[in-house]
Design a protein around this motif. Sequence first.
Motif, PDB file in Angstrom:
ATOM      1  N   ARG A   9       0.798  -1.227   0.000  1.00 17.22           N
ATOM      2  CA  ARG A   9       0.000   0.000   0.000  1.00 17.22           C
ATOM      3  C   ARG A   9       0.835   1.283   0.000  1.00 17.22           C
ATOM      4  NH1 ARG A   9      -3.900  -0.994   4.731  1.00 17.22           N
ATOM      5  NH2 ARG A   9      -4.799   0.962   4.046  1.00 17.22           N
ATOM      6  N   ASN A  10       2.155   1.136  -0.068  1.00 16.68           N
ATOM      7  CA  ASN A  10       3.046   2.296  -0.117  1.00 16.68           C
ATOM      8  C   ASN A  10       2.845   3.213   1.088  1.00 16.68           C
ATOM      9  OD1 ASN A  10       3.612   5.279  -1.909  1.00 16.68           O
ATOM     10  ND2 ASN A  10       5.176   3.771  -1.544  1.00 16.68           N
ATOM     11  N   ARG A  11       2.736   2.595   2.258  1.00 11.90           N
ATOM     12  CA  ARG A  11       2.537   3.395   3.465  1.00 11.90           C
ATOM     13  C   ARG A  11       3.698   3.262   4.446  1.00 11.90           C
ATOM     14  NH1 ARG A  11      -3.295   2.100   2.718  1.00 11.90           N
ATOM     15  NH2 ARG A  11      -4.088   4.021   1.817  1.00 11.90           N
ATOM     16  N   TRP A  12       4.344   2.080   4.511  1.00 15.62           N
ATOM     17  CA  TRP A  12       5.368   1.862   5.529  1.00 15.62           C
ATOM     18  C   TRP A  12       6.708   1.456   4.934  1.00 15.62           C
ATOM     19  CZ3 TRP A  12       2.159  -1.621   9.361  1.00 15.62           C
ATOM     20  CH2 TRP A  12       1.117  -0.858   9.905  1.00 15.62           C
ATOM     21  N   PRO A  15       7.995   3.488   1.346  1.00 15.05           N
ATOM     22  CA  PRO A  15       8.373   4.881   1.595  1.00 15.05           C
ATOM     23  C   PRO A  15       9.597   4.994   2.518  1.00 15.05           C
ATOM     24  CG  PRO A  15       6.013   4.629   1.872  1.00 15.05           C
ATOM     25  CD  PRO A  15       6.594   3.245   1.738  1.00 15.05           C
ATOM     26  N   ALA A  32       6.203   2.962  -4.558  1.00 12.40           N
ATOM     27  CA  ALA A  32       4.807   2.804  -4.963  1.00 12.40           C
ATOM     28  C   ALA A  32       4.260   1.524  -4.351  1.00 12.40           C
ATOM     29  CB  ALA A  32       4.698   2.756  -6.485  1.00 12.40           C
ATOM     30  N   ASP A  37      -5.638   0.952  -3.300  1.00  9.78           N
ATOM     31  CA  ASP A  37      -5.716   2.087  -2.384  1.00  9.78           C
ATOM     32  C   ASP A  37      -4.335   2.551  -1.914  1.00  9.78           C
ATOM     33  OD1 ASP A  37      -5.165  -0.110  -0.783  1.00  9.78           O
ATOM     34  OD2 ASP A  37      -6.493   0.531   0.848  1.00  9.78           O
ATOM     35  N   ALA A  38      -3.288   2.231  -2.668  1.00  4.44           N
ATOM     36  CA  ALA A  38      -1.928   2.633  -2.298  1.00  4.44           C
ATOM     37  C   ALA A  38      -1.800   4.150  -2.302  1.00  4.44           C
ATOM     38  CB  ALA A  38      -0.927   2.016  -3.267  1.00  4.44           C
ATOM     39  N   GLU A  39      -0.936   4.663  -1.439  1.00  3.37           N
ATOM     40  CA  GLU A  39      -0.678   6.099  -1.399  1.00  3.37           C
ATOM     41  C   GLU A  39      -0.206   6.587  -2.772  1.00  3.37           C
ATOM     42  OE1 GLU A  39      -1.127   8.343   1.207  1.00  3.37           O
ATOM     43  OE2 GLU A  39      -2.133   6.666   2.162  1.00  3.37           O
ATOM     44  N   VAL A  40       0.752   5.872  -3.350  1.00  2.55           N
ATOM     45  CA  VAL A  40       1.190   6.096  -4.732  1.00  2.55           C
ATOM     46  C   VAL A  40       1.037   4.747  -5.414  1.00  2.55           C
ATOM     47  CG1 VAL A  40       3.133   6.636  -6.266  1.00  2.55           C
ATOM     48  CG2 VAL A  40       2.862   7.879  -4.100  1.00  2.55           C
ATOM     49  N   LEU A  88       6.297   2.931   9.551  1.00  2.00           N
ATOM     50  CA  LEU A  88       7.124   3.876   8.808  1.00  2.00           C
ATOM     51  C   LEU A  88       8.347   4.283   9.624  1.00  2.00           C
ATOM     52  CD1 LEU A  88       7.182   5.586   6.151  1.00  2.00           C
ATOM     53  CD2 LEU A  88       6.117   7.400   7.482  1.00  2.00           C
TER      54      LEU A  88
END
Length: 109
Positions: A9-12, A15, A32, A37-40, A88
Amino acid sequence: MRVLFVCGRNRWRSPTAETVFATFPGVETASAGLANDAEVALDEELVRWAELIFVMEKSQRERLQRRFGTALGKTPLICLDIPDKYPLMDPALIKLLEARVPPYLRRAK
């Protein structure tokens, strides 16, 4: 060298990797996610941009190959085997990334 980090999900994880290696000499980073629903969200443009791609899990490598096989071409795709259990910028996650990623960056120079 353009390096792409991919997770769900490009959250933790991705990134964190993007941030950790953003200052690595000769490396340009992006991250990515494969989920809708991924951030990117990962797209073909990012896959084509990358000269080296890291995924966090084997299932993500398989998904990426299925969805973007043509765009992937001969771009190296490396699985880091890092489970989705680190928040993160978690120090333990950073330690894993710093142990597993640099050998590939040196090899690719």
